[in-house]
Write an enzyme that holds these catalytic residues in place. Structure first.
Site, mmCIF file in Angstrom:
data_model
loop_
_atom_site.group_PDB
_atom_site.id
_atom_site.type_symbol
_atom_site.label_atom_id
_atom_site.label_comp_id
_atom_site.label_asym_id
_atom_site.label_seq_id
_atom_site.Cartn_x
_atom_site.Cartn_y
_atom_site.Cartn_z
ATOM 1 N N HIS A 96 0.845 -1.200 0.000
ATOM 2 C CA HIS A 96 0.000 0.000 0.000
ATOM 3 C C HIS A 96 0.881 1.252 0.000
ATOM 4 O O HIS A 96 1.941 1.269 0.618
ATOM 5 C CB HIS A 96 -0.917 -0.007 1.227
ATOM 6 C CG HIS A 96 -1.979 1.038 1.157
ATOM 7 N ND1 HIS A 96 -1.726 2.354 1.476
ATOM 8 C CD2 HIS A 96 -3.273 0.976 0.761
ATOM 9 C CE1 HIS A 96 -2.835 3.058 1.290
ATOM 10 N NE2 HIS A 96 -3.790 2.247 0.862
ATOM 11 N N GLU A 98 0.702 3.944 1.558
ATOM 12 C CA GLU A 98 1.043 4.471 2.886
ATOM 13 C C GLU A 98 2.206 3.692 3.493
ATOM 14 O O GLU A 98 3.041 4.256 4.196
ATOM 15 C CB GLU A 98 -0.195 4.445 3.798
ATOM 16 C CG GLU A 98 -1.170 5.557 3.415
ATOM 17 C CD GLU A 98 -2.633 5.235 3.636
ATOM 18 O OE1 GLU A 98 -2.949 4.299 4.394
ATOM 19 O OE2 GLU A 98 -3.474 5.923 3.016
ATOM 20 N N GLU A 168 -3.948 2.041 -7.377
ATOM 21 C CA GLU A 168 -4.346 3.165 -6.536
ATOM 22 C C GLU A 168 -3.431 4.351 -6.817
ATOM 23 O O GLU A 168 -2.328 4.428 -6.264
ATOM 24 C CB GLU A 168 -4.215 2.785 -5.053
ATOM 25 C CG GLU A 168 -5.057 1.604 -4.639
ATOM 26 C CD GLU A 168 -5.316 1.614 -3.136
ATOM 27 O OE1 GLU A 168 -6.487 1.715 -2.759
ATOM 28 O OE2 GLU A 168 -4.366 1.559 -2.357
ATOM 29 N N GLY A 174 -7.363 9.099 -0.227
ATOM 30 C CA GLY A 174 -7.714 9.930 0.924
ATOM 31 C C GLY A 174 -7.792 11.416 0.614
ATOM 32 O O GLY A 174 -7.861 12.235 1.523
#
Ligand code: PGA
Length: 250
Positions: A96, A98, A168, A174
């Site tokens: 991911h 993050e 993504e 976000g």
């Protein structure tokens, strides 16, 4: 026919009571199960066992948000794929953005995690995607190409059956800025073609490629109706049962 999968990435949200509340609310919204799509929830590690118990009478699948690449050892603070498997986890989100940004994860490390997950019978949801600077620099396809080639290095055609890819774009995560269906579809098509070149068209056609990045009930149907978008990896909108379930229904 490849599977459409909607997965909720809870990130570092929901304590014990929050876990109970969210899953109970989702269960109230569930009608009869649909063979056309699969639903996965990925709570924080601490809630995995509780979540497993709460979803046992449903067709919701369980995922984790990360794992280490060894099964055991002196690695303080880490959780192994073998441990996840023993708690009934089926999917694991790996790579991911993050984790790449805040925890310095990079393609070759993620590759080890993907292999370890597969060896333990887990299905990796491998996240890839470009930053805003990379997109503006026209590097999207290069970045995605590198993430696929390096992240999936040594993965066999047989193992590809257990892998899900989540595209993504980092600038959409976000931020409330979603890729347009056309922008997302363009990259999804590129990914499928690339997988086709490496593993053959049959593997490419069977591969589930999710879109992630500010998916909401309002934009989910348009995104999911694109030919190469097979569901989504949902962050913010999965933390409320009604928005998560609206996306599942889309
Ligand atoms: P978001 O997150 O839906 O909040 O943009 C998506 C993700 O990080 O997987």
């Amino acid at each position: 026919m490849r599977k459409k999968i909607v997965a909720g990435n809870w990130k570092m949200y929901k304590d014990k009571n929050g876990t109970i509340e969210l899953i109970s609310s989702i269960k109230l919204l569930m009608n009869e199960s649909s063979p056309k799509r699969e639903v996965v929830i990925c709570p924080p590690f601490l809630s995995i066992d509780l979540a497993k118990e709460l979803i046992k009478d449903t067709d919701i699948h369980l995922g984790a948000q990360n794992c280490y690449f060894k099964n055991e050892g002196a690695f303080t603070g880490e959780v192994s794929p073998q441990m996840l498997k023993s708690f009934g986890v089926e999917y694991v989100i790996l790579g991911h953005s993050e984790r790449r940004t805040y925890f310095n994860e990079y393609n070759s490390l993620i590759n080890k995690k993907i292999k370890a997950a597969l060896e333990n019978g887990l299905k990796p949801i491998y996240c890839i995607g470009e930053t805003l600077a990379e997109r503006e620099d026209n590097k999207t396809f290069n970045v995605v190409n590198e993430q696929i080639v390096e992240g999936l290095e040594g993965i066999t055609k047989e193992q590809m059956k257990d892998i899900v890819i989540a595209y993504e774009p980092v600038w959409a995560i976000g931020t409330g800025k979603t890729a347009t269906p056309a922008q997302a579809e363009e990259v999804h098509q590129f990914i499928r073609e690339l997988i086709g070149k490496i593993y053959g068209t049959e593997t490419a056609e069977e591969l589930t490629i999710q879109y992630g990045g500010s998916v909401k009930p309002e934009n989910a149907a348009d995104l999911f109706s694109q030919p190469n978008i097979d569901g989504g990896l949902i962050g913010g909108a999965c933390l409320k049962a009604d928005s998560f379930w609206a996306i599942v229904n889309a």
